[in-house]
Write a protein that holds these residues in place. Structure first.
Motif, mmCIF file in Angstrom:
data_model
loop_
_atom_site.group_PDB
_atom_site.id
_atom_site.type_symbol
_atom_site.label_atom_id
_atom_site.label_comp_id
_atom_site.label_asym_id
_atom_site.label_seq_id
_atom_site.Cartn_x
_atom_site.Cartn_y
_atom_site.Cartn_z
ATOM 1 N N ASN A 145 38.467 36.067 50.269
ATOM 2 C CA ASN A 145 39.092 37.615 49.586
ATOM 3 C C ASN A 145 37.474 38.114 49.752
ATOM 4 O O ASN A 145 37.831 38.664 51.416
ATOM 5 C CB ASN A 145 38.135 37.530 47.901
ATOM 6 N N ARG A 179 31.141 46.987 44.572
ATOM 7 C CA ARG A 179 31.626 45.705 45.685
ATOM 8 C C ARG A 179 30.932 46.430 46.655
ATOM 9 O O ARG A 179 30.656 46.765 47.671
ATOM 10 C CB ARG A 179 32.911 46.671 46.425
ATOM 11 N N SER A 226 38.675 40.537 42.806
ATOM 12 C CA SER A 226 39.576 40.060 44.243
ATOM 13 C C SER A 226 40.524 40.614 43.394
ATOM 14 O O SER A 226 41.553 39.814 43.380
ATOM 15 C CB SER A 226 39.515 39.311 45.313
#
Lengths: 337, 337
Positions: free
Chosen positions: B96, B6, B102
């Motif tokens: 997202n 991420r 996601s």
């Protein structure tokens, strides 16, 4: 045979006009021009724009020629006529001058007016003139308020702003006014029926934003902007979604060497707001319609437009100077006859 | 078991984002929420709006929480699902984040897409996505051009701007583009069919105002504004009467600690112009209609939408910065998988 007293411009003022810039002179009665008429002026509008016309600068109108009477919007009665559309005895409005009698020909703003609809013909220079119609068309035609919407007016204690607020109430809005000073804010509530008055003086940016947010928790739907600068920016931080901003004036900017403009322009995107640049001149052909509506509301006692009526051509200079000293309370008008 | 990389926001950037504002962190695979699904992101859209979401400022979306992945529109494939409308293997589009996987629930922009209709699923982030539809609805629906009108586009070589210019030509406008640098200006003329290209680089305010005046001697009827700041101000000095400004973006302002805004706001009154704050999100329910129109023009060879595809989540920062250095040529997209 009566003469024609005229308040003439002798020289171009340097800064603030002084008495020696003008003279009251007596002339012969004017002759009726072909297809035109002579009007006996009763009331004249005194406006900041006249100061601009005294300068030797190109504008939307040419400078007032030296030795000529000071240009002014007047209302009066046709005295002699060569035009059947403007018969003797008819009340008329037009761009004339500070003088007892003016020569007029059809065109421009010149038109017949119905004084039976109003308490005083002078109202055609205030409520039914540029001031009142700026408020009327800007709100009713540009913003098109729906009942229950929240309207915010800046410069709310001014001639235009106080009319906008009252028309907003008539059209069913909740009305917030921003003005400078306790006395003006008191008048917004007591004289003009605003729901909320916010005094911008003594408030920093955050305090002004917070005061508007408290007055309009769901945001402002319509802004009638007369001021610009930090007051407008504080308002723009409080817009409801799809707010409409009627951009009528930016008086805080006109004498500012560094323009503030609108630094939080991004909020216009974020709120999907619309800014409408607005000049009353575009509505000239609808003035009679607007004047009829304004006259009706005044007759019903739902709308007041204050006038500061000064008396006599011989007092034209001190009367005009009230614009610059801030003495006038309401639309400044000179009664000539 | 695979992890989930991420690209998270560590702190709110001050001005131009620096690498230390972000980190690429590894998390556990997300769990499937009730009635929702997990999507394997393949492409992410990189947009100026993301810079705004990094600030702690109220906008149409809340700020990205610190420690959370940077919000982004993505296209990807459903990996796990608790919703039969989004079965495993289905291509989907949604708001997202810059991350491998996601968590999504139905609602908002989230929808299934048919990738068999396009050369690359990434096209749903360009021509058939927010970029292409921002151009289409902003011009066709907000500005509503009439044939023969003069359209000026700022940020004209960008993804939105180049589409706006081409749609303007299709709708019969004379199209002026402003862009930074000779190469971009050459592409405006050669690749996108603009009538005039103006390079703002190396021009001071007066030179830019003069260049626009020369390109639009009768004034600009429609402005599609992507840039803001001095470029917008120079345009505003060249508005035709009753010009419409579609305020779509202000990319020159997003990293500026001192906002320029619009210092010549007075011109909006003088030209009786209208500024329309515009967000494509308001047109979500008309996306299929717009996409059909755009697809038709592309099939006819009348419209091209370029993509600048960068590769790898680990390159998210330098890829994002291409928006602000002007390096990107076409819709900027990050290929994640």
């Amino acid at each position: 045979m009566p003469g024609n007293r005229r308040f003439v411009l002798l020289r171009r003022p340097s800064g603030v006009p002084v008495p020696e810039d003008f003279a009251l002179v007596s002339s012969d009665m004017p002759k009726v021009p072909q297809n035109g008429f002579v009007v006996r002026n009763h009331f004249a509008s005194l406006d900041p724009a006249q100061r601009g016309w005294m300068d030797d600068a190109e504008s939307y109108l040419p400078p007032i020629p030296l030795g000529d009477a000071v240009r002014a919007t007047t209302v009066g009665v046709v005295q002699e006529s060569d035009n059947p559309a403007f018969p003797v005895g008819q009340w008329v409005l037009g761009l004339n001058a500070l003088e007892d009698y003016s020569v007029a020909t059809p065109g421009g703003f010149t038109r017949c007016i119905d004084v039976s609809a109003v308490a005083s013909p002078s109202h055609y220079l205030s409520a039914l003139g540029a001031v009142g119609l700026t408020a009327y068309f800007g709100l009713a035609d540009v913003a098109r308020p729906k009942p229950g919407e929240t309207l915010l007016v800046s410069g709310a204690a001014g001639a235009v702003g106080s009319a906008v607020g009252q028309i907003g109430k008539i059209l069913g809005c909740r009305v917030i006014g921003i003005a400078g000073g306790e006395d003006k804010c008191r008048r917004l509530l007591a004289d003009y029926g605003f729901d909320v008055a916010i005094d911008y003086k003594g408030k920093d940016h955050a305090a002004l934003v917070a005061a508007i947010a408290q007055a309009a928790p769901a945001g402002v739907d319509i802004v009638f902007e007369n001021v610009g600068g930090p007051v407008m920016e504080a308002t723009v931080f409080n817009l409801a979604l799809r707010a409409r901003i009627v951009l009528c004036g930016l008086i805080s900017e006109y004498n500012a060497p560094e323009k503030v403009g609108l630094r939080n322009l991004w909020q216009i995107i974020a709120r999907r707001a619309t800014i409408h640049g607005y000049l009353i001149a575009d509505y000239a052909d609808r003035f009679p319609q607007g004047a009829t509506q304004m006259a009706g509301w005044m007759a019903d006692g739902r709308l007041r437009v204050d006038e500061d009526v000064q008396h006599g051509l011989e007092n034209a200079y001190p009367a005009f100077m009230r614009l610059f000293t801030g003495e006038n309370t309401g639309k400044l008008i000179l009664k000539i006859a």
